[in-house]
Design a protein around this motif. Structure first.
Motif, PDB file in Angstrom:
ATOM      1  N   PHE A 207      -1.760   4.430  -6.451  1.00  0.00           N
ATOM      2  CA  PHE A 207      -1.968   4.874  -5.079  1.00  0.00           C
ATOM      3  C   PHE A 207      -1.175   6.169  -4.981  1.00  0.00           C
ATOM      4  N   LEU A 208      -1.898   7.265  -4.774  1.00  0.00           N
ATOM      5  CA  LEU A 208      -1.282   8.593  -4.734  1.00  0.00           C
ATOM      6  C   LEU A 208      -1.286   9.080  -3.292  1.00  0.00           C
TER       7      LEU A 208
ATOM      8  N   ALA B 108       5.080   1.598   3.524  1.00  0.00           N
ATOM      9  CA  ALA B 108       5.657   0.348   3.003  1.00  0.00           C
ATOM     10  C   ALA B 108       4.541  -0.664   2.720  1.00  0.00           C
ATOM     11  N   ALA B 109       3.627  -0.813   3.674  1.00  0.00           N
ATOM     12  CA  ALA B 109       2.548  -1.793   3.500  1.00  0.00           C
ATOM     13  C   ALA B 109       1.611  -1.371   2.369  1.00  0.00           C
ATOM     14  N   ALA B 110       1.323  -0.071   2.300  1.00  0.00           N
ATOM     15  CA  ALA B 110       0.401   0.412   1.267  1.00  0.00           C
ATOM     16  C   ALA B 110       1.016   0.236  -0.122  1.00  0.00           C
ATOM     17  N   PHE B 111       2.311   0.549  -0.243  1.00  0.00           N
ATOM     18  CA  PHE B 111       2.982   0.396  -1.545  1.00  0.00           C
ATOM     19  C   PHE B 111       2.943  -1.079  -1.974  1.00  0.00           C
ATOM     20  N   GLU B 112       3.174  -1.936  -1.020  1.00  0.00           N
ATOM     21  CA  GLU B 112       3.202  -3.360  -1.344  1.00  0.00           C
ATOM     22  C   GLU B 112       1.834  -3.820  -1.858  1.00  0.00           C
ATOM     23  N   ARG B 113       0.794  -3.416  -1.160  1.00  0.00           N
ATOM     24  CA  ARG B 113      -0.563  -3.849  -1.551  1.00  0.00           C
ATOM     25  C   ARG B 113      -0.964  -3.212  -2.882  1.00  0.00           C
ATOM     26  N   ALA B 114      -0.590  -1.938  -3.066  1.00  0.00           N
ATOM     27  CA  ALA B 114      -0.954  -1.263  -4.318  1.00  0.00           C
ATOM     28  C   ALA B 114      -0.273  -1.964  -5.496  1.00  0.00           C
TER      29      ALA B 114
END
Ligand code: PMP
Length: 799
Positions: free
Chosen positions: A561-562, A581-587
């Protein structure tokens, strides 16, 4: 504010006795009050007809300032200027400065000076302003400068509004010029810009000494065709010598008591004649001559802003005096005629070689560029700028005219910062080679960079651009995860290579773009203002799951995820709260790594932190850096975890593909990049970014209260966006107005730009040395540009 002492004519007469000033045969001495501002002055005529000025200082005037004047007069008494300045008359007890009480029992310091007889410059009609008289004024000031050379006093370094080197205080008060018409306000703004851009950085190169400080037309005494007196040393201070001449020119150019305005060319000739007189006694150096025009205009700008403020403070006395009008007119005239004409007149009057003219023109460059350079490379502005040098927050065109740079986030610590230039030049003269030899430069830099980063980010790769950094990040991610697909944010830009254009919807969905590749998955822009989920960050992050699912549907896997930690080309957007934070977790849950692209926003720009990801409470697996990293020298960097770094090139114990970058990490690049970190730290630039950013945000938000065309004001530190809309309900973008604002500002010397998918976001991302004064100038120009481009409320549709 100073406090005037309460002294009336009778008490002045009584005090006069202390100086032995008495009337004839026991009569009271003859006393007349003179006009003054903060102090009280009386003309006292002795029995024998000799006249003196009895001066009672403002209550709060520091004693040191009066002692400075007294010491200067004593010093001058033995030099040629004794002929023009007053002498001190001591009291009968031999004191030169005595404390007396005013009518309210407050202490005021009093002294007596000899009367300087003659006519005041301000009272002379136009026909008396001969070339000889102007030369004589210049000569008197030149002689005074020579005579005061070497004179020093503990109180000579003074800070006050009429000290010409402090002229830029007016930046904070430009709003007071509301009722003034455009070209005149523009002239003040230009004077201020040239003063900040051209004069202030070179103050250290100007010879300094104690100067008179206020050779205005009420302090100059004339007899016939020559100046016979200069009085009122109240503004005496340590300053560049040339300031005394500049201040006088601001009055010499005004004309006589009967007309108070000269035609522009005559005003310039008048200034040139006085300058020639000065130059004959105290030769002016090249830098002094070069800055004189800007200094005269700075003095005039201070005068007109001061009078405007004084009138605003006294609304019942809204009368614009003839001096104020004359100052406006002269400022206008000088602005219209321009520095080149002024300098040429000066050179000719002083018998100096004419300043060099000519050189390459914009049109010639434009033609050559069209011939030789690929047409896909665009120029800023329809009327492009020819920029020849940069310093601090300022860029200078072929006429050395200063422009305020509010958009260059590359020259991060200021254009051509001397520490950076010196570090690069020193290393370039010693060694520049690739990284296959041992050298401490790359190690020192990598250590220094990692010291600013959280722990897992500990291995550094040095490259030559933001694009190279993102390319390498992509390889790292793919080699580490075994995946190929990438999730990116809609509207973002990550670089100019083939793969990165495919990862930048700003490009692939923009003009000339070929659309989205199947391995690229878009996450909606987490834009709190326009996005479907408002400021609900986690709601946007759900799209990462969709991306991962789409990747596996293709038989692949999400490698990365860039995302920019704050979005630049997408419109200066700070991602919705909780998004990263949410995107990093899902990625990560999908097996991907998280790449933070801080090519635009890193290195303290956001003010609260060195890195924008810190402001969002996340830590990426890979961080990519560029643009500001070496203040314009081509450097990029990737910082990642040891585990990820070790897998690059599918390394195994037996080896793998090498990563080599010919220029990346060379000793010169590392020296330059190290110097940038050093300056950020030494000059407190992160704190400055925070404070100046807050000042700008508050200022634009205030403007938004009165302008419904401002849809959103956002950003952190010195990374700000102002989104213009046709109306706040529909949020219909207003790109025409944004373009008009940019153009308005450019024509007045302020460079800002526009971005965002709708081309309606004014973007502000200046060098981090952008201070409060620059912020005030920018706010002022945005305000005026908005007024000039104000849309009438749209008529209600009928029927
Ligand atoms: N990432 C971002 C966020 C950028 O803004 C840019 C440049 N505008 C790049 C990457 C590419 O950097 P460069 O032009 O140095 O290759």
């Amino acid at each position: 504010m100073t406090t005037r002492p309460n002294i009336d004519i009778d008490s002045a007469g009584r005090h006069a006795a202390r100086w032995g000033l008495r009337g004839a045969r026991g009569q009271p001495v003859e006393v007349r009050e003179l006009g003054s501002y903060a102090d009280r002055n009386f003309a006292v005529t002795e029995a024998g007809g000799d006249r003196y000025v009895l001066k009672f200082a403002a209550i709060d005037e520091p004693r040191g300032v009066l002692e400075l004047q007294d010491a200067a007069l004593a010093w001058l008494a033995e030099r040629p200027s004794a002929a023009v300045v007053p002498r001190v008359r001591p009291t009968e007890a031999g004191e030169r400065l005595v404390e007396v009480e005013d009518a309210r029992g407050r202490p005021t310091l009093a002294r007596a000076l000899t009367w300087v007889a003659g006519e005041l410059w301000i009272d002379l009609p136009r026909r008396r302003h001969t070339s000889a008289l102007r030369r004589s004024l210049g000569a008197a000031l030149g002689q005074l400068a020579r005579d005061l050379e070497g004179f020093e006093h503990p109180a000579m370094r003074r800070s006050f509004r009429w000290n010409l080197v402090e002229a830029d205080w007016i930046a904070e008060h430009l709003g007071a010029l509301r009722a003034v018409d455009d070209p005149r306000v523009d002239a003040v703004l230009d004077a201020l810009l040239q003063f900040r851009g051209r004069v202030l950085p070179r103050l250290g190169e100007l010879p300094h000494q104690v100067i008179h400080g206020d050779a205005n037309d009420q302090n100059i005494v004339v007899a016939g065709e020559s100046v016979c007196g200069l009085f009122d040393l109240g503004d005496m201070c340590w300053a560049p010598t040339v300031c005394d001449l500049a201040i006088a020119l601001a009055y010499v150019g005004m004309g006589g008591s009967d007309d108070r305005t000269l035609a522009p060319e005559d005003a310039i000739d008048a200034c040139a004649q006085a300058t020639a007189g000065f130059h004959a006694r105290r030769p002016l150096g090249a830098i002094e001559r070069d800055l004189l025009f800007d200094l005269v205009r700075a003095r005039l700008a201070v005068s007109v802003v001061s009078s405007t403020l004084a009138r605003a403070a006294e609304p019942n006395n809204a009368y614009v005096g003839s001096s104020e009008r004359a100052a406006w007119t002269l400022l206008d005239s000088l602005t219209v005629v321009g520095r080149a004409r002024f300098d040429a007149a000066l050179a000719s009057a002083c018998d100096l070689p004419a300043p060099a003219r000519g050189g390459t023109t914009r049109d010639q460059l434009l033609a050559r560029r069209r011939e030789r350079i690929g047409p896909s490379l665009s120029l800023s502005y329809t009327d492009p700028l020819y920029i020849r040098r940069g310093e601090g927050c300022y860029l200078f065109d072929e006429h050395d005219h200063a422009f305020l740079d509010c958009v260059n986030n590359v020259c991060h610590v200021g254009h051509c910062h001397p520490t950076v230039v010196e570090a690069g030049a020193r290393q370039m003269a010693r060694l520049n080679t690739n990284t296959r030899y041992l050298h401490e430069g790359i190690l020192d830099y990598a250590d220094r960079l990692c010291a600013t980063l959280p722990d897992p980010l500990e291995v550094v790769f040095l490259v030559c651009s933001g694009s190279e950094a993102n390319e390498l990040a992509l390889r790292l991610a793919r080699d580490f995860t075994g995946g190929h697909d990438v999730a990116v944010i809609a509207g973002a830009y990550h670089g100019n290579t083939g793969a990165l254009v495919d990862l930048s919807s700003y490009k692939f969905d923009g003009p000339g773009g070929r659309g989205r590749q199947p391995w690229v998955h878009l996450v909606p822009t987490p834009d709190p203002y326009r996005g479907a989920h408002g400021d609900d960050g986690p709601a946007y992050a759900v799209a990462i799951d969709d991306a991962a699912a789409a990747a596996s549907e293709r038989g692949g896997q999400l490698a990365a995820f860039l995302a920019e930690s704050m979005l630049g080309c997408a419109g200066q957007i700070d991602p919705a709260t909780g998004f990263l934070a949410a995107a990093f977790e899902r990625a990560r849950a999908a097996g991907a790594v998280c790449i933070a692209d801080e090519v635009q926003v890193g290195f303290g720009r956001v003010g609260d932190a060195m890195w924008a990801f810190e402001a969002h409470d996340v830590v990426p697996d890979i961080l990519t850096l560029g643009k500001p990293i070496a203040n314009g020298h081509p450097v990029g960097a990737v910082v990642t975890t040891r585990a990820i770094a070790e897998r690059l090139g599918n390394r195994t114990a037996a080896g793998g593909m090498e990563y080599f970058n010919t220029f990346g990490g060379n000793p010169v690049s590392c020296a330059v990049a190290s110097a940038v970190l050093e300056v950020i730290d030494a000059e407190g630039l992160m704190t400055n970014a925070r404070e100046t950013g807050q000042r700008l945000l508050a200022g634009v938000r205030h403007l938004a209260l009165h302008d419904p065309g401002i849809g959103d004001v956002r950003g952190r530190g010195l990374f700000l966006g102002v989104e213009l809309v046709r109306d706040r309900d529909s949020k219909a973008p207003d790109p025409e107005r944004a373009a008009a604002v940019i153009d308005y500002a450019r024509r007045r010397g302020v460079l800002i730009s526009v971005d965002g998918p709708h081309h309606n976001v004014l973007k502000v991302k200046p060098p981090l040395c952008f201070g409060a004064r620059e912020a005030d100038i920018l706010l002022h120009i945005i305000h005026r540009a908005l007024l000039a481009t104000h849309r009438q409320p749209r008529a209600q549709p009928t029927g």
